[in-house]
Design a protein around this motif. Structure first.
Motif, PDB file in Angstrom:
ATOM      1  N   ASP A  79      16.377  14.744  26.184  1.00 48.27           N
ATOM      2  CA  ASP A  79      17.210  15.848  26.631  1.00 48.27           C
ATOM      3  C   ASP A  79      17.730  16.681  25.466  1.00 48.27           C
ATOM      4  O   ASP A  79      17.841  17.893  25.553  1.00 48.27           O
ATOM      5  CB  ASP A  79      18.380  15.318  27.461  1.00 48.27           C
ATOM      6  N   HIS A  80      18.087  16.003  24.382  1.00 43.63           N
ATOM      7  CA  HIS A  80      18.569  16.728  23.207  1.00 43.63           C
ATOM      8  C   HIS A  80      17.735  16.332  21.999  1.00 43.63           C
ATOM      9  O   HIS A  80      18.199  15.586  21.136  1.00 43.63           O
ATOM     10  CB  HIS A  80      20.050  16.435  22.964  1.00 43.63           C
ATOM     11  N   PRO A  81      16.481  16.797  21.970  1.00 37.95           N
ATOM     12  CA  PRO A  81      15.552  16.298  20.947  1.00 37.95           C
ATOM     13  C   PRO A  81      16.070  16.456  19.517  1.00 37.95           C
ATOM     14  O   PRO A  81      15.876  15.560  18.701  1.00 37.95           O
ATOM     15  CB  PRO A  81      14.287  17.132  21.182  1.00 37.95           C
ATOM     16  N   SER A  82      16.750  17.580  19.230  1.00 32.57           N
ATOM     17  CA  SER A  82      17.113  17.771  17.818  1.00 32.57           C
ATOM     18  C   SER A  82      18.194  16.797  17.347  1.00 32.57           C
ATOM     19  O   SER A  82      18.357  16.604  16.146  1.00 32.57           O
ATOM     20  CB  SER A  82      17.491  19.218  17.529  1.00 32.57           C
ATOM     21  N   SER A  83      18.918  16.175  18.265  1.00 35.38           N
ATOM     22  CA  SER A  83      19.870  15.181  17.789  1.00 35.38           C
ATOM     23  C   SER A  83      19.297  13.765  17.855  1.00 35.38           C
ATOM     24  O   SER A  83      19.966  12.807  17.483  1.00 35.38           O
ATOM     25  CB  SER A  83      21.186  15.286  18.566  1.00 35.38           C
ATOM     26  N   VAL A  84      18.084  13.628  18.320  1.00 33.92           N
ATOM     27  CA  VAL A  84      17.431  12.317  18.300  1.00 33.92           C
ATOM     28  C   VAL A  84      16.393  12.251  17.187  1.00 33.92           C
ATOM     29  O   VAL A  84      16.371  11.310  16.389  1.00 33.92           O
ATOM     30  CB  VAL A  84      16.758  12.004  19.658  1.00 33.92           C
ATOM     31  N   VAL A  85      15.551  13.255  17.127  1.00 30.33           N
ATOM     32  CA  VAL A  85      14.476  13.255  16.137  1.00 30.33           C
ATOM     33  C   VAL A  85      14.499  14.565  15.355  1.00 30.33           C
ATOM     34  O   VAL A  85      14.510  15.644  15.937  1.00 30.33           O
ATOM     35  CB  VAL A  85      13.091  13.138  16.816  1.00 30.33           C
ATOM     36  N   GLY A  86      14.510  14.446  14.040  1.00 30.16           N
ATOM     37  CA  GLY A  86      14.352  15.631  13.196  1.00 30.16           C
ATOM     38  C   GLY A  86      13.000  15.541  12.529  1.00 30.16           C
ATOM     39  O   GLY A  86      12.582  14.471  12.104  1.00 30.16           O
ATOM     40  N   SER A  87      12.290  16.650  12.458  1.00 30.08           N
ATOM     41  CA  SER A  87      10.977  16.561  11.845  1.00 30.08           C
ATOM     42  C   SER A  87      10.648  17.811  11.050  1.00 30.08           C
ATOM     43  O   SER A  87      11.146  18.894  11.330  1.00 30.08           O
ATOM     44  CB  SER A  87       9.918  16.331  12.929  1.00 30.08           C
ATOM     45  N   ALA A  88       9.841  17.593  10.038  1.00 35.39           N
ATOM     46  CA  ALA A  88       9.339  18.714   9.233  1.00 35.39           C
ATOM     47  C   ALA A  88       7.844  18.500   9.083  1.00 35.39           C
ATOM     48  O   ALA A  88       7.408  17.547   8.454  1.00 35.39           O
ATOM     49  CB  ALA A  88      10.022  18.727   7.877  1.00 35.39           C
ATOM     50  N   GLY A 147      12.674  23.084   5.190  1.00 42.33           N
ATOM     51  CA  GLY A 147      12.127  22.268   6.276  1.00 42.33           C
ATOM     52  C   GLY A 147      12.963  21.018   6.513  1.00 42.33           C
ATOM     53  O   GLY A 147      13.216  20.626   7.649  1.00 42.33           O
ATOM     54  N   LEU A 148      13.409  20.430   5.429  1.00 42.92           N
ATOM     55  CA  LEU A 148      14.248  19.236   5.523  1.00 42.92           C
ATOM     56  C   LEU A 148      15.596  19.591   6.154  1.00 42.92           C
ATOM     57  O   LEU A 148      16.111  18.855   7.005  1.00 42.92           O
ATOM     58  CB  LEU A 148      14.449  18.675   4.109  1.00 42.92           C
ATOM     59  N   ALA A 149      16.150  20.726   5.748  1.00 48.89           N
ATOM     60  CA  ALA A 149      17.416  21.179   6.329  1.00 48.89           C
ATOM     61  C   ALA A 149      17.241  21.376   7.835  1.00 48.89           C
ATOM     62  O   ALA A 149      18.092  20.970   8.630  1.00 48.89           O
ATOM     63  CB  ALA A 149      17.873  22.481   5.672  1.00 48.89           C
ATOM     64  N   ALA A 150      16.125  21.963   8.232  1.00 45.89           N
ATOM     65  CA  ALA A 150      15.858  22.190   9.655  1.00 45.89           C
ATOM     66  C   ALA A 150      15.780  20.860  10.400  1.00 45.89           C
ATOM     67  O   ALA A 150      16.326  20.708  11.494  1.00 45.89           O
ATOM     68  CB  ALA A 150      14.563  22.967   9.830  1.00 45.89           C
ATOM     69  N   ALA A 151      15.125  19.895   9.773  1.00 44.18           N
ATOM     70  CA  ALA A 151      14.957  18.598  10.420  1.00 44.18           C
ATOM     71  C   ALA A 151      16.301  17.902  10.641  1.00 44.18           C
ATOM     72  O   ALA A 151      16.492  17.196  11.622  1.00 44.18           O
ATOM     73  CB  ALA A 151      14.036  17.716   9.586  1.00 44.18           C
ATOM     74  N   LEU A 152      17.237  18.135   9.721  1.00 43.30           N
ATOM     75  CA  LEU A 152      18.496  17.399   9.769  1.00 43.30           C
ATOM     76  C   LEU A 152      19.602  18.108  10.548  1.00 43.30           C
ATOM     77  O   LEU A 152      20.692  17.565  10.722  1.00 43.30           O
ATOM     78  CB  LEU A 152      18.983  17.128   8.343  1.00 43.30           C
ATOM     79  N   LEU A 153      19.305  19.308  11.024  1.00 39.30           N
ATOM     80  CA  LEU A 153      20.330  20.122  11.701  1.00 39.30           C
ATOM     81  C   LEU A 153      21.115  19.349  12.756  1.00 39.30           C
ATOM     82  O   LEU A 153      22.332  19.403  12.795  1.00 39.30           O
ATOM     83  CB  LEU A 153      19.684  21.328  12.383  1.00 39.30           C
TER      84      LEU A 153
END
Ligand code: ADP
Ligand code: MG
Lengths: 325, 265
Positions: A79-88, A147-153
């Protein structure tokens, strides 16, 4: 990140994953898992199928068969992918006319995250000023950091990075190493791919090695390095092997007349050789099993790659038997 | 869903494209309204040998205010193509689908955002066309707002622009190469379609399908003046809206379906 809360990572499970493009099998019955709180290296020569595997895990490529899940769920069902998985995934995924900061703002909006996260992450990855320029002007290292910053947002529990060290200078690689270690200590699950063993060898706890889309080896780095042993060169390896056996040290012939003694006690090996009246031409630690294996894979011979179930058998990696999970 | 839509708007407004387009559509609205306002109200404006134009006062006013629509919908077609085409081209589609992995939802966000963007540009266009057009008409002693039907036309022109953006979205997915998609899309809508309309109008059986072409449907929506002497019955305004809406729905449904099946590598 001040006083980072302890996050609990999630478990990644890849089972019988297969992807064919036409008649070409890019990923072939691949199974492995990745544990929380550890950094796992996903290794293999170029074209081994790493990116394809990661893209299947992230719901971007439809598997032909098999499954890839995060805490038992498909990425697409999160449901909230960016708070479960961050990827670059690739270092080129930016619109050249958009600033790095705006790129993150676009992603923050999509993830329903506060805009202030954007500046926090730019600070953390060390690019707050540069991110106000258009991404078209960025260096490779800059792209990797963005890219790393994006993954960790979304402060994710799982971090998946595809070749993050590509294009980083040695100083950047050192920075990345410390950064990943820090994140892993927070309990996050971290999966990092690379086609260069040296790049990640000092960083990772576990490795999964694939070639031609198939599993070659997986396990803890410490196990895969092989039981520590010693390489010795002498005038008569057979005779030394006999003498060592009397001293309860098993040994096996290596390449080029070397003898590999299954001990780290170099003094013992030297004493035995002296008593046997044999000269010692060379005496050193042997820890290069993984390197040898990797070298073999990347040199393109790939001759002994059996099916994924059986470990690779060859002189160079004979010390690895039993290390497979 | 709301966050994905917000993200699409940010995507659009964080590159230079948007204000270049805004200037273009404003200028087109103003210039065409000025020109048509002058030409359609000239007693001897049609002596150039072109077809005789006929229409009521309302139709004349409608034509003036929507004179720039032809340029406007080509621009919105391009916007629609680029909202997906630039994602393919710069591979940002990966980041988009990572943050919104449910693809139908990701595409729905694009569709809604494009309708909104069409509306915004429509307002910018009207700002140019209504201000300049009303001034020119007033100078010509013509009532700039002869009936409330004009308001309907203005509202429908906003909708038309949004629908053209959705057609662009579908074209952009059908032809993943952005440059090719723009060339084909604009080429068809701007050159091939008018030529076909013109040619087929003289063929009895084919003349019946001419009103259903997207550009002709758009023109029916805004109920302007029509050229005399053609054997083509154009659709009523609501018919034009339905037809253009059908194109937009068909292309965006196709695009959503295609995207949901794609491998993104
Ligand atoms: N979309 C695709 N169509 C056809 N072949 C592909 C596609 N994507 C990847 N491949 C092939 O699959 C193999 C694995 O690629 P990839 O996963 O990128 O390897 P790696 O990341 O380990 O270098 C390569 O031989 C590549 O050419
Ligand atoms: Mg790769």
């Amino acid at each position: 990140m001040t006083a980072a809360p302890m996050t609990t990572g999630a478990r990644i499970e890849v089972r019988d994953l297969t992807k064919t493009f036409g008649s070409f099998t890019a990923v072939d019955q691949l199974s492995f898992h990745v544990e929380p709180g550890r950094i796992t290296g996903f290794l293999g020569p170029n074209g081994a199928g790493k990116t394809t595997t990661l893209r299947m895990l992230l719901g971007l490529i439809h598997p032909t068969s098999g499954s890839a899940t995060i805490d038992g769920q498909n990425y697409r069902d999160l449901d909230h992918p960016s708070s479960v998985v961050g990827s670059a995934l690739e270092a080129t995924n930016f619109h050249p006319g958009r600033t790095g900061r705006d790129h993150l703002r676009v992603l923050a909006a999509a993830g329903g995250l506060r805009d202030s996260r954007v500046d926090e992450l730019l600070e953390l990855t060390g690019i707050p000023a540069a991110a106000r320029k258009r991404a078209g002007e960025y260096s490779m290292g800059m792209r990797q950091r963005l890219g790393l910053a994006a993954a960790l947002l979304g402060d994710p529990r799982v971090l998946i990075l595809d070749e993050p060290a590509n294009g980083l200078d040695p100083e950047g690689i050192r920075w990345l190493r410390g950064f990943l270690r820090h994140l892993s200590n927070e309990g996050k699950t971290i999966l990092v791919s690379s086609h260069l063993l040296q790049e990640v060898e000092a960083t990772v706890d576990d490795v999964v090695i694939i070639a031609n889309g198939r599993m070659v080896k997986s396990g803890a780095m410490s196990d895969l390095h092989g039981s520590p042993s010693t390489i010795v060169r002498t005038s008569n390896p057979d005779q030394l092997a006999g003498a060592l056996r009397v001293a309860d040290v098993m040994s096996s012939p290596g390449t080029d007349g070397e003898l590999i003694a299954e001990t780290t006690d170099k003094r013992l090996v030297g004493d035995v050789a002296l008593r046997a009246g044999l000269p010692i031409w060379e005496l050193r630690d042997r820890k290069a099993d993984l390197e040898a294996l990797f070298f073999e894979l990347t040199e393109g011979t790939n001759r002994n790659l059996g099916d994924g179930a059986s470990p690779v058998e060859s002189d160079a990696i004979s010390g690895l038997e039993g290390a497979n999970e | 869903m709301g966050s994905a839509i917000k993200s699409e708007f940010r995507k659009f407004f964080t590159t230079r494209l948007w204000w270049g387009m805004a200037i273009g559509i404003f200028v087109a609205g103003a210039v065409f309204a000025g020109f048509f306002g002058w030409a359609l109200t000239s007693e001897n404006g049609n002596t150039g040998g072109g077809p005789q134009l006929e229409g009521t006062a309302t139709q004349v006013v409608n034509s003036v205010y929507t004179a720039g629509l032809g340029v406007g919908y080509l621009l919105l077609l391009t916007v629609g193509i680029m909202q997906i085409g630039s994602e393919y081209r710069h591979k940002t589609i990966t980041a988009t689908l990572l943050s919104t992995p449910k693809r139908v939802q990701a595409m729905l966000a694009k569709i809604i955002a494009l309708l909104g963007i069409g509306g915004v540009y429509g307002l910018i266009s009207l700002l140019g066309s209504v201000s300049v057009g009303a001034i020119v008409l007033t100078l010509r002693d013509i009532d700039p707002f002869p009936s409330t039907e004009v308001l309907r036309t203005l509202a429908l022109s906003l909708l038309a622009l949004g629908l053209w953006a959705l057609i662009g979205l579908g074209v952009g997915i059908l032809i993943p190469n952005q440059v090719a998609a723009i060339l084909v899309g604009v080429g068809v809508a701007w050159i091939i379609e008018p030529l076909l309309s013109f040619g087929l109008a003289f063929v009895e059986w084919a003349a019946k399908i001419v009103p259903y072409f997207p550009s002709n449907a758009t023109n029916s929506m805004v109920s302007g003046v029509t050229a005399q002497g053609q054997d083509v019955d154009f659709l009523p305004w609501w018919g034009g809206a339905l037809v253009l809406g059908a194109y937009a729905v068909a292309l965006s449904v196709f695009g959503t379906w295609r995207t949901s099946r794609q491998d993104i590598s």
